[in-house]
Each structure stands twice: as structure tokens, then as C-alpha cells.
Design a protein around this motif. Structure first.
Motif, PDB file in Angstrom:
ATOM      1  N   ALA A  65       0.804  -1.132  -0.189  1.00 54.53           N
ATOM      2  CA  ALA A  65      -0.076  -0.025  -0.022  1.00 54.53           C
ATOM      3  C   ALA A  65       0.930   1.148   0.014  1.00 54.53           C
ATOM      4  O   ALA A  65       1.693   1.414   0.739  1.00 54.53           O
ATOM      5  N   ILE A  66       0.658   2.076  -1.108  1.00 53.13           N
ATOM      6  CA  ILE A  66       1.569   3.305  -1.153  1.00 53.13           C
ATOM      7  C   ILE A  66       1.161   4.620  -0.393  1.00 53.13           C
ATOM      8  O   ILE A  66       2.117   5.168   0.226  1.00 53.13           O
ATOM      9  N   SER A  67      -0.085   4.881  -0.580  1.00 49.93           N
ATOM     10  CA  SER A  67      -0.515   6.018   0.050  1.00 49.93           C
ATOM     11  C   SER A  67      -2.127   6.157  -0.133  1.00 49.93           C
ATOM     12  O   SER A  67      -2.756   5.670  -0.989  1.00 49.93           O
ATOM     13  N   HIS A  68      -2.709   6.677   0.872  1.00 49.20           N
ATOM     14  CA  HIS A  68      -4.120   7.220   0.763  1.00 49.20           C
ATOM     15  C   HIS A  68      -4.301   8.265  -0.247  1.00 49.20           C
ATOM     16  O   HIS A  68      -3.376   9.160  -0.277  1.00 49.20           O
ATOM     17  N   LEU A  69      -5.361   8.055  -0.992  1.00 48.58           N
ATOM     18  CA  LEU A  69      -5.654   9.084  -1.928  1.00 48.58           C
ATOM     19  C   LEU A  69      -6.759  10.432  -1.848  1.00 48.58           C
ATOM     20  O   LEU A  69      -6.729  11.354  -2.233  1.00 48.58           O
ATOM     21  N   THR A  70      -7.625   9.597  -0.800  1.00 50.66           N
ATOM     22  CA  THR A  70      -8.549  10.327  -0.522  1.00 50.66           C
ATOM     23  C   THR A  70      -8.924  10.440   0.943  1.00 50.66           C
ATOM     24  O   THR A  70      -8.373   9.548   1.857  1.00 50.66           O
ATOM     25  N   GLY A  71      -9.501  11.328   1.541  1.00 46.62           N
ATOM     26  CA  GLY A  71     -10.008  11.276   3.126  1.00 46.62           C
ATOM     27  C   GLY A  71      -9.055  12.119   3.954  1.00 46.62           C
ATOM     28  O   GLY A  71      -8.228  12.701   3.362  1.00 46.62           O
ATOM     29  N   PRO A  72      -9.053  12.277   5.232  1.00 47.35           N
ATOM     30  CA  PRO A  72      -8.552  12.868   6.163  1.00 47.35           C
ATOM     31  C   PRO A  72      -6.948  12.571   6.224  1.00 47.35           C
ATOM     32  O   PRO A  72      -6.291  13.616   6.713  1.00 47.35           O
ATOM     33  N   LEU A  73      -6.699  11.550   5.908  1.00 42.56           N
ATOM     34  CA  LEU A  73      -5.266  11.144   5.997  1.00 42.56           C
ATOM     35  C   LEU A  73      -4.515  11.109   4.723  1.00 42.56           C
ATOM     36  O   LEU A  73      -3.249  10.870   4.615  1.00 42.56           O
ATOM     37  N   SER A  74      -5.085  11.610   3.694  1.00 42.42           N
ATOM     38  CA  SER A  74      -4.515  11.617   2.396  1.00 42.42           C
ATOM     39  C   SER A  74      -3.539  13.039   2.244  1.00 42.42           C
ATOM     40  O   SER A  74      -4.150  14.215   2.527  1.00 42.42           O
ATOM     41  N   PRO A  75      -2.499  12.638   1.679  1.00 38.59           N
ATOM     42  CA  PRO A  75      -1.770  14.050   1.308  1.00 38.59           C
ATOM     43  C   PRO A  75      -2.507  14.909   0.279  1.00 38.59           C
ATOM     44  O   PRO A  75      -1.926  15.969   0.093  1.00 38.59           O
ATOM     45  N   ASN A  76      -3.549  14.608  -0.364  1.00 34.07           N
ATOM     46  CA  ASN A  76      -4.202  15.061  -1.404  1.00 34.07           C
ATOM     47  C   ASN A  76      -4.963  16.331  -0.656  1.00 34.07           C
ATOM     48  O   ASN A  76      -5.586  17.335  -1.473  1.00 34.07           O
ATOM     49  N   ASP A  77      -5.430  16.194   0.651  1.00 34.84           N
ATOM     50  CA  ASP A  77      -5.971  16.927   1.516  1.00 34.84           C
ATOM     51  C   ASP A  77      -7.396  17.131   0.840  1.00 34.84           C
ATOM     52  O   ASP A  77      -7.816  18.342   0.581  1.00 34.84           O
ATOM     53  N   THR A  78      -8.106  16.002   0.496  1.00 38.07           N
ATOM     54  CA  THR A  78      -9.100  16.147  -0.304  1.00 38.07           C
ATOM     55  C   THR A  78     -10.400  16.598   0.430  1.00 38.07           C
ATOM     56  O   THR A  78     -11.220  17.101  -0.157  1.00 38.07           O
ATOM     57  N   VAL A  79     -10.407  16.512   1.787  1.00 38.34           N
ATOM     58  CA  VAL A  79     -11.693  17.070   2.516  1.00 38.34           C
ATOM     59  C   VAL A  79     -11.652  18.695   2.436  1.00 38.34           C
ATOM     60  O   VAL A  79     -12.627  19.210   2.033  1.00 38.34           O
ATOM     61  N   ARG A  80     -10.557  19.575   2.544  1.00 34.67           N
ATOM     62  CA  ARG A  80     -10.362  20.733   2.364  1.00 34.67           C
ATOM     63  C   ARG A  80     -10.467  21.187   0.984  1.00 34.67           C
ATOM     64  O   ARG A  80     -11.217  22.156   0.638  1.00 34.67           O
ATOM     65  N   ARG A  81      -9.890  20.610  -0.001  1.00 33.77           N
ATOM     66  CA  ARG A  81      -9.409  21.142  -1.321  1.00 33.77           C
ATOM     67  C   ARG A  81     -11.130  20.670  -2.196  1.00 33.77           C
ATOM     68  O   ARG A  81     -11.289  21.521  -2.904  1.00 33.77           O
ATOM     69  N   PHE A  82     -11.684  19.554  -1.949  1.00 29.11           N
ATOM     70  CA  PHE A  82     -12.691  18.974  -2.610  1.00 29.11           C
ATOM     71  C   PHE A  82     -13.832  18.753  -2.024  1.00 29.11           C
ATOM     72  O   PHE A  82     -14.788  18.200  -2.575  1.00 29.11           O
ATOM     73  N   GLY A  83     -13.882  18.653  -0.578  1.00 28.59           N
ATOM     74  CA  GLY A  83     -15.070  18.270   0.111  1.00 28.59           C
ATOM     75  C   GLY A  83     -15.397  16.621   0.048  1.00 28.59           C
ATOM     76  O   GLY A  83     -16.364  16.338   0.333  1.00 28.59           O
ATOM     77  N   VAL A  84     -14.295  16.220   0.042  1.00 29.58           N
ATOM     78  CA  VAL A  84     -14.127  14.513  -0.108  1.00 29.58           C
ATOM     79  C   VAL A  84     -13.596  14.051   1.208  1.00 29.58           C
ATOM     80  O   VAL A  84     -12.507  13.870   1.232  1.00 29.58           O
ATOM     81  N   LEU A  85     -14.646  13.838   2.195  1.00 25.40           N
ATOM     82  CA  LEU A  85     -14.052  13.154   3.306  1.00 25.40           C
ATOM     83  C   LEU A  85     -14.194  11.375   3.228  1.00 25.40           C
ATOM     84  O   LEU A  85     -13.078  11.041   3.869  1.00 25.40           O
ATOM     85  N   GLY A  86     -15.183  10.780   2.527  1.00 15.15           N
ATOM     86  CA  GLY A  86     -15.107   9.600   2.194  1.00 15.15           C
ATOM     87  C   GLY A  86     -15.612   9.241   0.847  1.00 15.15           C
ATOM     88  O   GLY A  86     -16.483   9.862   0.312  1.00 15.15           O
ATOM     89  N   THR A  87     -15.115   8.255   0.178  1.00 15.64           N
ATOM     90  CA  THR A  87     -15.468   7.791  -1.082  1.00 15.64           C
ATOM     91  C   THR A  87     -15.001   6.560  -1.450  1.00 15.64           C
ATOM     92  O   THR A  87     -14.213   5.912  -0.719  1.00 15.64           O
TER      93      THR A  87
END
Length: 411
Positions: free
Chosen positions: A94-116
Motif C-alpha cells: 500500500a503506497i498512499s491514501h488518495l482520499t480522505g482525512p489522512l491523504s496527502p491530497n487534502d481532499t477534505v479541504r480542497r474538494f469536500g471529499v471526506l469519504g469515497t
């Protein structure tokens, strides 16, 4: 139940609650194994682009839901989990989280994606990989909702990241307002009518992007769900806006398109666009159709592999090419192996790979890449379109935190 429900739900369809009327939905439970109840919000009065009712982050989990195990919640520590990546030993990591609160992509703040979940990927022909996700949830400030709401049946993120060794970065998303990924293909969010709309495959033909999707009427027993139809939506602005072509809708009727409700596109330079199809759910065989790429929206132009040759216009003639259970299939040519590679979740919830010299086979024996004994809550296996060497990268989802991660197998 209102807001965040830490439970496992047998069926996440119930009478709407006060919270549902506020558009935040009921449980974030799962339609998987186990007991408990959860409600499915209608989303009719919700905030956000498509209402924000919730059919449960596992139950509506992108058609991939329906056979979850364990509590499902996009905020892992609310389930007593740490949300860490699986610690795998061997050729798959497993390389990296892509989405969610633990992702380096910061998808919660940037895209409103907490879970998917899911993560259907394809090359857009312009130096990016487009990724369509299934039922998506965000943080909400609605006092009726608890922490989780803002339900969208599907969202789309874009990536130009070619160095996958440390993860997969997202550059942008299809938005309906700043920092909020929108629902790209609308759904009614009415249980028993159309509870959600889930992308199952994508492809670029020239300057046009195409998504094959399924309209889910209801969630049934674990691993089984009922669809109304499959169809094709297209975009001419790099996935920002999508149009559903009504002439492409393929009803879920026995002997017809029932075996092509979920799709996996494959294009490999021989002048044909191949479409692998499976029934809705996780128990069917994979079958094969083909069409000229420019005719992808012309249902009458498809031909179907009957076991020895191609039969025009008759999906009922399609023979099995990969025996089931086949779930959330992706297929791609791999230069390193010199073969076509298929990847999917099998009947034991392990991620497996098969190889074949041709799209129609013969497909070799399944090779287990990630065993359900090691990651019992893993599902979905979508090959990155730029991954064709000895390191095979793919996306997968875990039930425990309802988010997507990048994985790598050394071939």
C-alpha cells in the motif's frame, strides 16, 4: 439514526428521518454482512449540488457496496480504527491514501471529499488521468447531521502525476463551487426508484470523455443489487460537465443487457474499443463486447463475443470469458508481461489478476495479489492507465475508513 452511526447495516434503506429532510441522510452504515439498521436519506432538501442525503457510505458504496464487512465510516478513528495503510509483506504494498482525512491530497479541504470509494481511471488524451469515484461524503455543519453528510453519488478528480512511487497527486476536480467536487452524473436518491448512479468505467475518444455508469434501484443481499439500466455519459470539456445520452440506456432485462450493467473499457490499437461487462453485483461472469471507438454511443453498433466469433447487436449471445465471481473489473495491456491483464475482487474478497494473449482469452488462472486474510475489508481493483511496467499500480478501497488508496504489485 442521525449523523455518524458506528455500526454495520444489513440493509441501509429505511424510513427517512428528520436528518434526511435536512439533506444529510441517515447512517453511514453498510449493506454488508452483520446486523444493525441505518436510514437512507432522500437528499431532496440537502445542501450541496445533489442534495446531501446518504444511503450509507457502505450501502451506497458505489455499487461496490453491498458486501461490506465491519463498521463503515470515512472518519476511521470514530470506528475505533487508526486509518493507517495496510502493512503488507511481499510483492504488493500500500503506497498512499488518495482520499480522505489522512491523504496527502487534502481532499477534505480542497474538494469536500471526506469519504469515497472505487476510483475509475482513464487517460484523457491530454496528459491527465481522470478518476471517477462512487458515492462521496463530506463534512457538514448541519446540526441535524453530525459530522458526515453532503452526499454526492459520484465525483471526478484529475491527476497529472507520473511518479506513482510515492502516491498519486490530484491537481483539480469538477467543481460546483470553490473547494467542492460536484456530482457529475445526477441521481434521484429515492430508495426503490434510483438510490444512486455509479460510474463503472471511462474512456477518451478524441476530445470527448465517456463514462459508463449504472443506475442502482436498490441494494439487495450482500454482493447483490438491482439496477434499472446502464448508460453512457459524455463530456467535451475534460470532465467538468457531463451529458447523459438517453439513446445509450441499456435496461437490466434477462437475456439482454443484464450481463453488461457494469463495464470495463479496453482500447489497444487494433481499431476496436472493447467493453467487458458483468451483471450488477459481485457474483457474475465477465463477458465481452466491442465497437468502433467513434460509435461508442451507438448501442446497435456493438458486437458480442459468442465463444468462437463476434455476433452483432445481440448481447444475449455473449459468452463468458472470465468465470465469476468477478467484481469491479479493470483490464489493460501490460508491456512488461506482453499480455492483457485483468484485475478484480473474487468471491473471497481477495484482489486477483489474470493474464491473456487476447481480450477474449484464454484467461489464465487467478493470481492472488492481496488476500482477504491480510486485508479483509478491501475491494475494487482499478489499474492505473500509465502503469504498464514491472510495477503495476492500482487503486483499491477499504471498508474500515471508506477511502481509496494507491497500491503497487511487483510483477
Amino acid at each position: 439514526m442521525v449523523g455518524v452511526v458506528i455500526t454495520t447495516c444489513a440493509v441501509a434503506i429505511a424510513t427517512p428521518t428528520v436528518a434526511d429532510a435536512q439533506g444529510c441522510g441517515g447512517s453511514t452504515g453498510s449493506a454488508g454482512t452483520g446486523s444493525g439498521t441505518g436510514s437512507a436519506g432522500s437528499g431532496s432538501a440537502g445542501s450541496g449540488s445533489a442534495g446531501s442525503g446518504s444511503a450509507g457510505s457502505g450501502s451506497a458504496g458505489s455499487g461496490s457496496a453491498g458486501s461490506g464487512a465491519g463498521a463503515v465510516n470515512p472518519i476511521p478513528w470514530l470506528n475505533g480504527r487508526d486509518g493507517h495503510l495496510p502493512n503488507l509483506q511481499g510483492r504488493t504494498q500500500a503506497i498512499s491514501h488518495l482520499t480522505g482525512p489522512l491523504s496527502p491530497n487534502d481532499t477534505v479541504r480542497r474538494f469536500g471529499v471526506l469519504g469515497t470509494d472505487l476510483g475509475i481511471m482513464w487517460d484523457n488524451g491530454k496528459g491527465q488521468v481522470l478518476t471517477a469515484f462512487g458515492d462521496t461524503f463530506g463534512l457538514t455543519i448541519n446540526p441535524f447531521c453530525g459530522f458526515v453528510g453532503d452526499w454526492r453519488s459520484n465525483v471526478l478528480l484529475r491527476s497529472g502525476d507520473r511518479n506513482l512511487s510515492d502516491g498519486m497527486g490530484f491537481d483539480s476536480a469538477a467543481l460546483d463551487r470553490p473547494n467542492h467536487a460536484k456530482e457529475i452524473i445526477p441521481s434521484q436518491k429515492i430508495a426503490g426508484v434510483e438510490i444512486t448512479v455509479i460510474p463503472t468505467s471511462g474512456i477518451a475518444v478524441g476530445d470527448t470523455q465517456y463514462i459508463n455508469f449504472m443506475s442502482v434501484r436498490s441494494w439487495g443481499a450482500p454482493g447483490h443489487w438491482v439496477t434499472n439500466f446502464a448508460g453512457v455519459a459524455y463530456s467535451t470539456d475534460n470532465g467538468e460537465n457531463w451529458t447523459v445520452d438517453p439513446t445509450t440506456l441499456r435496461p437490466n432485462l434477462p437475456g439482454g443487457f443484464d450481463n453488461f450493467q457494469m463495464a470495463s473499457y479496453l482500447q489497444h490499437g487494433d481499431g476496436w474499443l472493447y467493453q467487458f461487462g458483468t451483471p450488477p453485483g459481485r457474483s457474475g461472469d465477465a463477458r465481452l463486447a466491442r465497437v468502433r471507438p467513434e460509435a461508442v454511443r451507438n448501442t446497435a453498433a456493438y458486437e458480442y463475443w459468442n465463444g468462437t466469433g463476434w455476433t452483432p447487436t445481440n448481447p444475449g449471445a455473449a459468452a463468458s470469458v472470465i468465470p465469476g465471481p468477478v467484481s469491479e473489473l479493470s483490464v489493460q495491456w501490460n508491456d512488461h508481461l506482453g499480455a492483457f491483464v485483468s484485475m478484480y475482487t473474487d468471491g473471497s474478497n481477495s484482489i486477483v489478476m489474470r493474464k491473456a494473449p487476447n481480450p477474449w482469452g484464454p484467461w489464465g488462472a487467478p493470481d492472488v495479489l492481496v488476500s482477504s486474510r491480510d486485508v479483509p475489508e478491501l475491494y475494487g481493483a482499478y489499474i492505473h492507465p500509465w502503469s504498464s511496467g514491472s510495477d503495476l499500480y492500482f487503486l483499491a478501497t477499504t471498508w474500515s475508513d471508506y477511502n481509496v488508496m494507491l497500491m503497487r504489485t511487483t510483477l
